[in-house]
Design an enzyme around this catalytic site. Structure first.
Site, PDB file in Angstrom:
ATOM      1  CB  ALA A  27      -0.903   0.016   1.223  1.00  0.00           C
ATOM      2  CE  LYS A  28       5.385   4.277  -0.461  1.00  0.00           C
ATOM      3  NZ  LYS A  28       6.400   3.993   0.494  1.00  0.00           N
TER       4      LYS A  28
END
Ligand code: NAD
Length: 440
Positions: free
Chosen positions: A122-123
Site C-alpha cells: 500500500a502507499k
C-alpha cells in the site's frame, strides 16, 4: 505453479529512455511485465496484479492557525493483500499523486514478498507541503486524515508507516485519532511510532542497517573482503548515514559521502561517525565540505562526481532516478547497492547489467524498514516490546535469509539481482493467488 524460463538480458533499444525521469507507476508496470515475461504465471493472476485492489481518494479539510479553512487531497492506494494486510508509507508532499501512490503500492507488494513478510503493498499521502504547516496544523491535518481513512485502515487490514514528510510523531497522532474513535488503544494500526507508545527499537536505523547487511553479504560473495573494500554513499540521511557508519564499523573504507549540496571524498577513508547525519544536523556534510580548501584531503566533490567514483561499492541513498541512461556508462563501481527507492532507471539498469555491474535492488536492500515494521506490528499485537539486540538479531537473520534466496535465484536462473528479486516476489504472490483462487 510458476516455473522459470531462461532468457537473455534485454537489449538497449528496447529500453531507450527519454530524459524525463520515469514515474513510479511506469517503473512498477515495466518491472512487473519484465518479471512476468520470464515466469510462467497464470495470466488471470497477472491481470489482477496489474491493478491496485483499491485506491481511496479523500478530501481533508484543515482549519489553519489564522482560522481560514483549506482543503487538501489525500490518497491511499492498496495494491494486493493476498499474503496479508496492506502495508506501506504515508507521505506529505506537494507532488503526491494517485498514480504515484499506485506505483509505490505495487513496489511495496514486491518488497514485502521478497522479505517473505505476511503483508501486501500500500502507499498513500496528502498533496501538501508540510513545511508550510505549523505543528498544530500538521496534527489537525493528520487526525482528520486518520478519520477519513478510518474504514480502510486497521491492524488487520492496512497498516501505514512514515514516509517523506511524515515521522514518528505523525504516526503517534494517527494512532491516537484511530484509537479514540475505536474506543481502545490500537498501537498496531501504524508502525514507525515512538517506542513509548509501541514503536520498535531499531526501526529508524533499520533501512540503513539492511543496506549494510546486504552490502556485506554481496561483497563476501564476490570476494571483496570488507577490509579491502571502498564504498561511496550518496545521501547522508537515515539510510545513507546508518549504512555508512555500520560498513565503516565492519571494516570497509567509506571514501565519499554527500548531501543535497554535494559531498566529500578521501581515498584514505572518511570518519563517518564524526559527520552528523541529516536527522542529527541537516546538511552537515555541506558544512564539513565548506571548511575544506582546494588542497585539503578530503576534498569536495559534486553528487554527479560521487556517482562516478572508481570504488568497489556505490550506495545511492538519497533520491530516485540518479543513475540514468545519461551516466550509466560512467558508473565505475563494481557493485551498486540501492539504498534509496528507485535510484536506477529502467534504461540505466540494462546498461549496468550489460557492463557486468551487480545491482542489489532497493526492494531487498532497504527492506529493513518494513521488516522492523513487521517486528513492531508483532510487538504491538503481543503487547510485548523487544530489546534492541533482539530486533537487530532478527533483522540480521531475515536479511541474510532473503539475500540467500535471491542469490540462489541469481545462480539458478543466471539473471541479475533485480530480476531474481522480482521473480522470487512475483512467484510468491502468484502462488498465493493460485492457492486461494478467485472468489466468487
Ligand atoms: P533523509 O531525509 O533522512 O536523508 C536524505 C539525504 O539525502 C540527506 O542527506 C539529503 O541532504 C540528501 N539529498 C536530498 N536530495 C538530494 C539530492 N538531490 N542529491 C543528493 N543528496 C540529496 O532520507 P532517508 O530516510 O535517508 O531516505 C533516503 C532514501 O531512502 C529515499 O529514497 C527514501 O525513500 C528511501 N528509504 C527510506 C526509508 C526510511 O525508512 N528512512 C526506508 C526505505 C527507503
Amino acid at each position: 505453479m510458476s516455473s522459470q524460463k531462461r532468457s537473455s538480458p534485454s537489449n538497449r533499444e528496447a529500453t531507450a529512455e527519454s530524459s524525463d525521469p520515469e514515474t513510479a507507476l511506469e517503473t512498477a508496470r515495466r518491472q512487473l511485465d519484465r518479471a512476468a515475461a520470464r515466469l510462467d504465471v497464470d495470466d488471470t493472476v497477472l491481470e489482477r496484479l496489474r491493478h491496485p485492489a483499491s485506491v481511496h481518494e479523500v478530501t481533508v479539510p484543515l482549519e489553519r492557525d489564522d482560522g481560514s479553512v483549506e482543503v487538501f487531497t489525500g490518497y491511499r492506494a492498496q495494491h494486493d493483500s493476498v499474503r496479508g494486510p496492506f502495508k506501506g508509507g504515508l507521505r506529505y508532499h506537494p507532488d503526491v499523486t494517485r498514480d504515484e501512490c499506485v506505483g509505490l503500492s505495487m513496489w511495496m507488494t514486491w518488497k514485502c514478498a521478497v522479505m517473505d513478510l505476511p503483508f501486501g503493498g500500500a502507499k498513500g499521502g496528502i498533496v501538501v507541503d508540510p513545511k508550510r504547516l505549523s505543528d498544530d496544523e500538521t496534527e489537525r491535518l493528520t487526525r482528520r486524515f486518520a478519520q477519513e481513512l478510518r474504514d480502510v485502515i486497521g491492524p488487520k487490514t492496512d497498516i501505514p508507516a512514515p514516509d517523506m514528510g511524515t515521522d514518528p510523531q505523525t504516526m503517534a497522532w494517527l494512532m491516537d485519532a484511530y484509537s479514540m474513535q475505536e474506543g481502545e488503544t490500537i498501537p498496531g494500526v501504524v508502525t514507525g511510532k515512538p517506542p513509548v507508545i509501541g514503536g520498535s527499537y531499531g526501526r529508524e536505523e533499520a533501512p540503513g542497517r539492511s543496506v549494510a547487511i546486504v552490502t556485506r553479504e554481496t561483497c563476501e560473495y564476490y570476494d571483496y573482503p570488507l577490509s579491502e573494500t571502498t564504498v561511496a554513499v550518496q545521501g547522508f540521511g537515515s539510510v545513507g548515514a546508518n549504512a555508512a557508519r555500520l560498513l565503516a564499523d565492519w571494516g570497509a573504507t567509506v571514501v565519499a559521502v554527500s548531501d543535497v549540496n554535494g559531498g566529500v571524498y578521501d581515498p584514505d577513508g572518511i570518519d563517518v561517525a564524526a559527520i552528523p547525519s541529516h536527522d542529527e544536523e541537516p546538511e552537515a556534510v555541506t558544512r564539513f565540505a565548506a571548511g575544506l580548501t582546494e588542497d585539503d584531503s578530503p576534498r569536495r566533490l559534486s553528487n554527479e562526481e560521487l556517482l562516478e567514483l572508481d570504488v568497489d561499492v556505490l550506495v545511492p541513498a538519497a533520491i530516485g532516478n540518479v543513475i540514468t541512461a545519461d551516466n550509466a556508462d560512467a558508473i565505475a563501481a563494481d557493485i551498486v547497492v540501492e539504498g534509496a527507492n528507485g535510484p536506477t532507471t529502467f534504461a540505466a539498469d540494462t546498461i549496468l547489467e550489460e557492463r557486468g555491474i551487480h545491482v542489489i535492488p532497493d526492494i531487498l536492500a532497504n527492506a529493513g524498514g518494513v521488516t522492523v515494521s513487521y517486528f513492531e506490528w508483532l510487538q504491538d499485537i503481543n503487547r510485548r516490546a523487544w530489546a534492541l539486540e533482539r530486533v537487530n538479531e532478527e533483522l540480521e537473520s531475515e536479511m541474510v535469509r532473503a539475500w540467500t534466496a535471491l542469490k540462489d535465484e541469481v545462480e539458478r536462473a543466471d539473471v541479475s539481482w533485480r530480476d531474481a528479486a522480482y521473480a522470487v516476489a512475483l512467484e510468491r504472490v502468484a502462488e498465493a493467488h493460485e492457492a486461494r483462487g478467485l472468489w466468487p
